[in-house]
Motif scaffolding. Structure first.
Motif, PDB file in Angstrom:
ATOM      1  N   THR A  62       0.888  -1.352   0.090  1.00  0.00           N
ATOM      2  CA  THR A  62       0.151  -0.288   0.126  1.00  0.00           C
ATOM      3  C   THR A  62       0.579   1.225   0.045  1.00  0.00           C
ATOM      4  O   THR A  62       0.314   2.293  -0.590  1.00  0.00           O
ATOM      5  CB  THR A  62      -1.165   0.070   1.136  1.00  0.00           C
ATOM      6  OG1 THR A  62      -0.059   0.081   2.500  1.00  0.00           O
ATOM      7  CG2 THR A  62      -1.831  -1.226   1.234  1.00  0.00           C
ATOM      8  N   ARG A 121       3.625   0.251  -3.696  1.00  0.00           N
ATOM      9  CA  ARG A 121       3.645  -0.490  -5.046  1.00  0.00           C
ATOM     10  C   ARG A 121       2.034  -0.188  -5.621  1.00  0.00           C
ATOM     11  O   ARG A 121       1.721  -0.541  -6.571  1.00  0.00           O
ATOM     12  CB  ARG A 121       3.380  -2.026  -4.731  1.00  0.00           C
ATOM     13  CG  ARG A 121       4.823  -2.751  -4.304  1.00  0.00           C
ATOM     14  CD  ARG A 121       5.988  -2.560  -5.361  1.00  0.00           C
ATOM     15  NE  ARG A 121       5.332  -3.090  -6.537  1.00  0.00           N
ATOM     16  CZ  ARG A 121       5.452  -4.467  -6.905  1.00  0.00           C
ATOM     17  NH1 ARG A 121       6.467  -5.211  -6.034  1.00  0.00           N
ATOM     18  NH2 ARG A 121       5.238  -4.769  -8.162  1.00  0.00           N
ATOM     19  N   MET A 122       1.170   0.339  -4.935  1.00  0.00           N
ATOM     20  CA  MET A 122      -0.135   0.751  -5.170  1.00  0.00           C
ATOM     21  C   MET A 122      -0.360   2.249  -5.381  1.00  0.00           C
ATOM     22  O   MET A 122       0.295   3.038  -4.660  1.00  0.00           O
ATOM     23  CB  MET A 122      -1.168   0.129  -4.290  1.00  0.00           C
ATOM     24  CG  MET A 122      -1.070  -1.274  -4.200  1.00  0.00           C
ATOM     25  SD  MET A 122      -2.373  -1.804  -3.028  1.00  0.00           S
ATOM     26  CE  MET A 122      -3.796  -1.277  -3.766  1.00  0.00           C
ATOM     27  N   THR A 166      -6.475   2.995   0.550  1.00  0.00           N
ATOM     28  CA  THR A 166      -5.075   2.677   0.718  1.00  0.00           C
ATOM     29  C   THR A 166      -4.462   3.520   1.769  1.00  0.00           C
ATOM     30  O   THR A 166      -3.801   2.839   2.843  1.00  0.00           O
ATOM     31  CB  THR A 166      -4.230   2.471  -0.229  1.00  0.00           C
ATOM     32  OG1 THR A 166      -4.193   3.941  -0.730  1.00  0.00           O
ATOM     33  CG2 THR A 166      -4.703   1.745  -1.360  1.00  0.00           C
ATOM     34  N   GLU A 215      -4.399  -5.618  -4.067  1.00  0.00           N
ATOM     35  CA  GLU A 215      -5.071  -4.658  -5.124  1.00  0.00           C
ATOM     36  C   GLU A 215      -6.405  -4.830  -5.228  1.00  0.00           C
ATOM     37  O   GLU A 215      -7.288  -3.814  -5.205  1.00  0.00           O
ATOM     38  CB  GLU A 215      -4.192  -4.715  -6.348  1.00  0.00           C
ATOM     39  CG  GLU A 215      -2.886  -3.965  -6.538  1.00  0.00           C
ATOM     40  CD  GLU A 215      -2.346  -4.194  -7.954  1.00  0.00           C
ATOM     41  OE1 GLU A 215      -1.209  -3.381  -8.216  1.00  0.00           O
ATOM     42  OE2 GLU A 215      -2.752  -4.981  -8.574  1.00  0.00           O
ATOM     43  N   HIS A 245      -9.364  -2.093  -3.632  1.00  0.00           N
ATOM     44  CA  HIS A 245      -9.851  -1.363  -4.912  1.00  0.00           C
ATOM     45  C   HIS A 245     -10.902  -0.616  -4.432  1.00  0.00           C
ATOM     46  O   HIS A 245     -11.492  -0.999  -3.764  1.00  0.00           O
ATOM     47  CB  HIS A 245     -10.256  -2.449  -5.952  1.00  0.00           C
ATOM     48  CG  HIS A 245     -10.662  -1.771  -7.216  1.00  0.00           C
ATOM     49  ND1 HIS A 245      -9.616  -1.071  -7.967  1.00  0.00           N
ATOM     50  CD2 HIS A 245     -11.861  -1.704  -7.547  1.00  0.00           C
ATOM     51  CE1 HIS A 245     -10.512  -0.609  -9.022  1.00  0.00           C
ATOM     52  NE2 HIS A 245     -11.691  -1.153  -8.845  1.00  0.00           N
TER      53      HIS A 245
END
Length: 358
Positions: free
Chosen positions: A55, A58-59, A65, A329, A333
């Motif tokens: 979180t 990478r996202m 998040t 993810e 989401h």
């Protein structure tokens, strides 16, 4: 959490058992606590570390998040300090890390409690706003505002945890250094006024923790989700869109409640000991035997959230086969509330898809 209130009238540190059966039970609880702490430490650091990595690095940053990142940071910080508690118990309650770490360790323990529950409050309010005022949420709900909310949560949590830093102390008792709450800031427990002050401060700390760590935040959470459920029942389309993230948040809140409510119940029992009619050993034995169970269950909560993220919302086999990044993810989401339905035909449109969580 708390080893004891005062070394002069508590038997949870180096207890002298009243019977062989009680001694065996306490020893079994001691071993159980060590095992639970060890498992929670390993799983918590690995699981929450993975959530922080995904979180945080990478996202794409979204409001969801931000919430989950802060929950993971609180749990990771807590589990990172668990080796101190494990060592303390393994050495038969002999604190070898000094007074400052005694204070800091206890502070971090309760910082996790307050930071976690008030992050859940923030999430509940965010959900409520998104459901009741979706247009306003689309215009004003942002990562920056969520980050400011989290900073406020950490500031409030730190202020509520500071008393544990102030009152925590160490003392040598029969060759072992114990880490305990010294509400008198002295060892003079023969003075009635000192005893009265100790009892007052202890009651104040317990009542504050019960109110600010359980009753007040959960009243807000229950109110928010009562309104949310009522609104979703009247709007099936909205309910379908928000079902995935709603299940994840609901599971986190319910799990947190189930893990922490026994600890708060025993806090209430501990409050009852201050009543003049409850000065015997019965309640003390109940607390001595029950608190290890309650504390262990509270500690386990710190490693459960990553498991919930993985195993809620999709078929079990699919989640096991997916990579951890893909799993998280999917779990984090953002739901789309701008349209009732939207077809996504390519992976490129998947990446560019943005929505407002409900």
């Amino acid at each position: 959490m708390e080893t004891n209130t005062s070394i002069h009238h508590n038997t949870t540190v180096n207890p002298i058992p009243s019977s062989d059966n009680l001694a065996k039970l306490r020893y079994s609880l001691h071993i159980m606590s060590l095992c639970v702490y060890g498992v929670a430490c390993v799983l918590g650091m690995l699981g929450n570390g993975a959530v922080i990595w995904v979180t945080g690095f990478r996202m794409k940053k979204t409001v969801n998040t931000v919430w989950f990142l802060n929950l993971a940071v609180a749990d990771f910080l807590f589990t990172a300090f668990l080796p101190f508690a494990i060592t303390y118990q393994a050495l038969n309650f002999n604190w070898v890390f000094g007074k400052f770490m005694c204070k800091l360790n206890s502070t971090v323990n309760f910082l996790n409690l307050f930071a976690s529950v008030y992050t859940l409050v923030a999430i509940s309010i965010d959900r409520l706003v998104s459901v009741v005022w979706p247009i306003w949420a689309q215009l004003h709900r942002s990562v920056r505002k969520a980050s400011y909310m989290c900073l406020s949560v950490w500031a409030l949590s730190l202020s509520l945890s500071l008393p544990y830093f102030v009152f925590r102390d160490t003392e040598d008792v029969q060759g072992s250094v114990i880490c305990y709450n010294n509400f008198a800031f002295s060892n003079n427990y023969s003075n009635p006024s000192v005893i009265q002050l100790v009892n007052f401060r202890h009651r104040a700390l317990l009542i504050t923790r019960l109110l600010m760590g359980f009753i007040v935040p959960y009243s807000v959470i229950i109110t928010c989700y009562g309104i949310i459920i009522h609104r979703l029942r009247s709007n099936p389309i909205l309910a379908k869109q928000s079902s995935r993230s709603f299940k994840i948040i609901a599971a986190i809140i319910i799990t947190f409640f189930l893990c922490w409510v026994p600890f708060h119940i025993f806090s209430i029992i501990e409050l009852l000991r201050f009543h003049p009619s409850n000065q015997g050993n019965a309640l003390l034995h109940v607390i001595t035997i029950g608190m290890p169970f309650a504390t262990s269950l509270a500690f386990v909560n710190s490693c459960l959230n990553p498991i919930l993220y993985v195993f809620i919302g999709q078929d079990f086999k699919n989640k096991v086969c997916n990579s951890i990044l893909k799993v998280l993810e999917t779990a984090f989401h953002e739901d789309d509330t701008k349209t009732c339905s939207k077809s996504v035909s390519t992976s490129e449109s998947n990446k560019s898809h943005q929505g407002t969580a409900v």
